[in-house]
Enzyme design. Structure first.
Site, PDB file in Angstrom:
ATOM      1  CD  GLU A 221      46.539  35.234 -32.168  1.00 27.47           C
ATOM      2  OE1 GLU A 221      46.334  34.626 -31.100  1.00 27.47           O
ATOM      3  OE2 GLU A 221      47.133  34.735 -33.140  1.00 27.47           O
TER       4      GLU A 221
ATOM      5  CD  GLU B  94      49.662  37.747 -24.042  1.00 27.88           C
ATOM      6  OE1 GLU B  94      49.652  36.662 -24.669  1.00 27.88           O
ATOM      7  OE2 GLU B  94      49.136  37.873 -22.928  1.00 27.88           O
TER       8      GLU B  94
END
Length: 957
Positions: free
Chosen positions: A249, A319
């Site tokens: 995500e 991330e």
């Protein structure tokens, strides 16, 4: 970097009469292709398997790239290496492939397509794009060519036939053409008349399987929200993938360059991952602030970019660090309690071992191919649903959806799955999911799990969901031990009655200050699709409201057993079931009293139902709620509409407009009987009454107790599994009696008393006077946006009209002073704060008891909150402005007073007749004591307190 208007496209093709590579254009000046052609070429390139979307087709007899030939045609081309590969600074940085993997032609091999009747076929751009006139009709402008390419690819390993995620919004449903008036006119209490569907909602499915829902909504005007829901979350992860849904995500959205185009336009973007799904959203204006360019295509570009995410190593590392940071932030005592509860509640399925945050060791180990394999496995058209709600034209939105998403295929996604062993394992998981889960049986929105239901023995309709038809060899529900499992077993159970067992678990921790109990029964979701199911849902709401008020009143008694208690049943798409729950907190030494008191109230409701007075009260409250919602009309915000739409679709309920919901509510409540409500109450409480032998229920109850760690096993605050089970059994044997109706006043201030007060002190208005330079206001004129006046007794009144929330009002009473008054007026330290909390805990005034006042507020839908800050004592009231507390329906209705009058009566009584109660003061002190003790063991809270002490020179306030 790939915006079409900035791209040149070089094609090296085998054309008639030329066996060497050739190029469209000339060395003197290659013309740019039109934007649409460039875009289509890029789509074809992506679908044909070109590296990361870069377009460079190879020709020549051997099918090798003609880099040197191409370079000779175009001055200034980046220099290639000796082996014919581009340098790192070149835009052609992707690894090259053989020409056979880059065929553009829609069907067959290059040789077959170049030979027609024994002759070489002339090259034409139409061979790339297909017939534009026909391909438009089939769904997308490139669908002919793309489907031809996709047909040569292997099928996706995880695609299986499954129920449509649109559920009742699947196009062509019979109920879509009906309105609420038709249903109400033909329906009886027993007919299965389908509920009407919102007349403005539009849904559809693209040719590639992608589903969408569009709802026009003009509040606020000039804005919209687009949410892309991927039906894969942490519960879909394989053993070596725990946490990868959340990481993907981050990578997919934060790595989207098209999302960055939304910056500076007043847009908001975000994403979140849960057990059952991953959702990406963009809330945008309909046009850019500068240039007035439509933003729906830009927003859908960003969401489409999520479906085709490039997993760049640099973005993956960024991330990864962000996710690991989040992992440390959620490591709180509250999160640990939540994990203990969910792990016990869902021990029979995957949810117990698949929390979205994942495993740190795995998160640190994943490479680019790991993330891309997860992404390409789950981010496919048949596994997503796009919602668009806002000030948009549905027909135009459908066209943009088709244009932006129509080219994506599951086969293309499968071709980029890098790890074959995970590809094979994902295929096994997909077989198991459709073999026996609530996801396959009820809703594709649910996680791939089964549940140990706890249902009344007569619930025959749920038999197919209790146990799947066939057993699946694949360990879908993770019942075997695995190396990364937590070393806790929550499966110990004890049979309390024949067919009914309890699964207990105790969680002890030194950071816990209070005892809490969480008692659960899982039930299948009952889809609200017709009038009988709608009536059942309303009857449940009446019964639940009655029980909750009884528990609240008990919690404000002279000697309350618990500090908080709530009983509810909610449909949970994230868990794939309806969860009936009892949650309570109490002082550790009084945990037995708290359990006995709460379970006795639940049993009383299950055995005797609600009183006629409660039936009238809470049915009227439901009617007022529906009326207020209908009055809102199209003023309900995009966010609220979308949240309700997503929840309704996920659980298979019928999505109705506020007006339709009001009409159906009025129809159902006007004929609802006390017996219907009591039957709903009996079913709600069946798992509790069954323990006492007063009902028959089967399945598993889950009981989780969280308590402070103690070494004294003989103390009153010690709780273990056996003592918890014993206490529950004893509580269900306590004799209970039916509830008696409480007399609730029609009005808190009798009319004769009000008339007498008006005679003694005639009310007058005085103009507003100010010391800050504001002009004085007249006592007899309304001004905008505020009307500022004073009453003759000195109370200052400010009034503002807000058209955006129909039939609702908000009143704030401000008394200057606050904590500052403790120092200036010589009060004891903390007296203002404790006193305001005591007012909140109390509520008796005049001739009325606390219970009567509380039920008066319930009847009139009034919410009260009293707080004290540094400067003021503040009382907030929210209330309806219409007549509430009505009795009866239709022509027989007896109107109550307006909510505005009711709240003014409460304010008057608080000012002149409030009763200070010792037990309310005791509860206030206890709440501050508990908060203080919790603060001492909360690192973040304690740090904040120390900083504030330093900044205020150790001011004890």
């Amino acid at each position: 970097n790939l915006q079409p208007e900035y791209c040149y496209l070089l094609l090296s093709c085998r054309c008639r009469g030329n066996k060497r590579g050739t190029m469209i254009g000339s060395s003197a000046g290659m013309e740019r292709l039109p934007t649409f052609a460039a875009a289509l070429l890029l789509l074809v390139a992506t679908t044909a398997g070109l590296a990361d979307g870069y377009l460079f087709a190879g020709g020549g007899p051997a099918g090798r790239h003609q880099h040197s030939s191409c370079r000779s045609h175009q001055p200034g081309w980046p220099a290639c290496t000796a082996r014919g590969r581009p340098t790192p600074s070149s835009p052609w940085t992707a690894t090259t492939r053989t020409a056979s993997s880059r065929r553009f032609l829609s069907k067959g091999s290059a040789d077959e397509n170049n030979k027609q009747d024994g002759k070489d076929a002339a090259f034409s751009l139409s061979s790339l794009f297909g017939k534009s006139s026909s391909s438009k009709k089939s769904g997308t402008g490139t669908s002919t060519a793309l489907r031809g390419v996709a047909s040569n690819l292997d099928p996706h390993p995880s695609v299986r036939e499954h129920v449509s995620p649109l559920n009742l919004l699947y196009p062509g449903g019979e109920s879509r053409a009906r309105d609420a008036a038709q249903v109400a006119a033909t329906a009886t209490t027993t007919t299965n008349e389908p509920l009407p569907v919102h007349p403005d909602v539009r849904s559809g499915v693209l040719s590639n399987g992608l589903s969408y829902v569009i709802l026009p909504n003009k509040s606020p005007p000039g804005r919209f929200e687009a949410h892309l829901q991927v039906f894969s979350g942490s519960s879909d992860e394989l053993e070596p993938q725990q946490g990868i849904a959340h990481l993907t995500e981050h990578v997919a959205y934060m790595g989207s360059r098209k999302r960055e185009r939304l910056f500076g336009t007043g847009s908001q973007t975000n994403a979140y991952t849960d057990f059952h799904h991953t959702v990406f959203y963009a809330a945008c204006p309909t046009a850019t602030p500068r240039g007035n360019v439509p933003m729906l295509p830009m927003a859908l570009d960003a969401l489409c970019d999520v479906m085709e995410a490039r997993v760049e190593p640099s973005r993956l590392e960024k991330e990864r660090a962000a996710v690991l940071s989040e992992m440390t932030m959620v490591n709180t005592i509250e999160y640990r309690v939540e994990c203990q509860i969910l792990s016990t509640l869902h021990r029979e399925n995957r949810l117990a071992k698949r929390f979205p945050i994942g495993k740190e060791s795995l998160i640190r180990s994943w490479k680019q191919d790991d993330v891309k394999t997860w992404h390409r496995t789950h981010y496919r058209p048949d596994n997503v649903l796009l919602y668009i709600v806002g000030d948009i034209d549905p027909a135009e939105a459908e066209s943009v959806i088709e244009d932006k998403f129509g080219h994506i295929t599951a086969e293309k996604q499968a071709s980029e799955i890098r790890l074959p062993e995970l590809k094979e394992e994902a295929s096994k998981l997909a077989d198991a999911v459709v073999g026996g889960t609530v996801k396959a049986a009820q809703s594709w929105h649910y996680p791939p799990v089964r549940h140990d239901w706890c249902i009344p023995s007569c619930s025959e309709g749920y038999r197919s969901l209790v146990k799947p038809d066939g057993e699946v060899e694949y360990d879908l529900h993770l019942q075997k031990p695995y190396s990364l499992d937590e070393k806790v077993d929550f499966l110990a159970t004890e049979e309390v009655m024949e067919g009914l067992e309890v699964r207990p678990h105790i969680f002890r921790h030194e950071l816990l200050q209070a005892f809490s109990l969480h008692l659960f029964a899982k039930r299948p979701v009952d889809p609200i699709t017709d009038l009988p199911s709608f009536r059942r849902s309303l009857a449940r709401r009446v019964a639940l409201a009655a029980l909750q008020i009884r528990l609240n009143v008990g919690g404000r008694s002279d000697d309350p057993a618990f500090t908080f208690v709530e009983f509810n049943q909610l449909d949970s798409a994230r868990e794939g079931c309806a969860v009936c729950s009892l949650d309570l907190t109490a002082e550790p030494s009084r945990w037995r009293d708290a359990i006995c008191k709460s379970l006795s109230e639940i049993r009383k409701l299950g055995l005797f139902g609600v009183t006629p007075g409660e039936m009238e009260r809470y049915a009227s409250a439901l009617m007022t709620d529906a009326e207020q919602l209908a009055a809102q009309g199209d003023r309900i915000s995009h966010g609220d509409q979308l949240a309700y739409l997503m929840e309704t679709v996920a659980n298979g309920h019928t999505f109705m407009s506020p007006e339709q919901s009001y009409e159906m509510t009025a129809n159902a409540l006007s004929t609802m009987t006390l017996e219907e409500v009591n039957q709903a109450a009996k079913e709600l409480c069946s798992h509790i009454t069954a323990i006492g032998g007063e009902a028959q229920s089967e399945g598993s109850l889950v009981a989780v107790a969280c308590c402070p760690k103690t070494d004294n096993k003989d103390g009153p605050d010690y709780c273990d599994e056996q003592s918890l089970l014993q206490c529950i059994k004893e509580a269900c044997k306590i004799e209970v009696e039916p509830e008696e109706d409480v007399v609730v006043p029609y009005s808190l201030v009798p009319e004769d008393e009000l008339m007498q007060a008006n005679e003694w002190n005639p009310p007058t208005w005085v103009g507003g006077k100010f010391t800050d330079g504001t002009p004085e206001t007249a006592p007899d004129k309304l001004t905008r946006p505020f009307t500022l006046r004073r009453l003759g007794n000195g109370i200052r009144v400010n009034v503002a009209q807000n058209p955006f929330e129909s039939q609702r009002g908000h009143l704030r009473l401000v008394a200057p002073g606050g904590r500052e008054a403790e120092k200036k007026l010589g009060f004891k330290e903390g007296s203002m704060a404790v006193g305001s909390r005591a007012m909140q805990e109390g509520g008796a005034f005049g001739p009325w008891t606390r219970e009567q006042v509380e039920l008066f507020c319930v009847d009139h839908l009034i919410m009260v909150e009293i707080n004290c800050n540094e400067e003021s004592l503040i009382m907030d009231f929210t209330f309806p402005t219409t007549n509430v507390g009505n009795v009866g329906f239709g022509e027989n209705v007896k109107l109550g007073i307006t909510g505005t009058e009711a709240v003014m009566q409460i304010v008057r009584e608080v000012l002149v007749g409030f009763h200070w109660e010792e037990d309310a003061l005791g509860r206030s002190k206890q709440s501050f004591r508990s908060a203080h003790e919790s603060l001492q063991k909360n690192l973040e809270g304690k740090t904040t307190e120390m900083i504030m002490e330093s900044m205020t020179q150790n001011d004890k306030r």
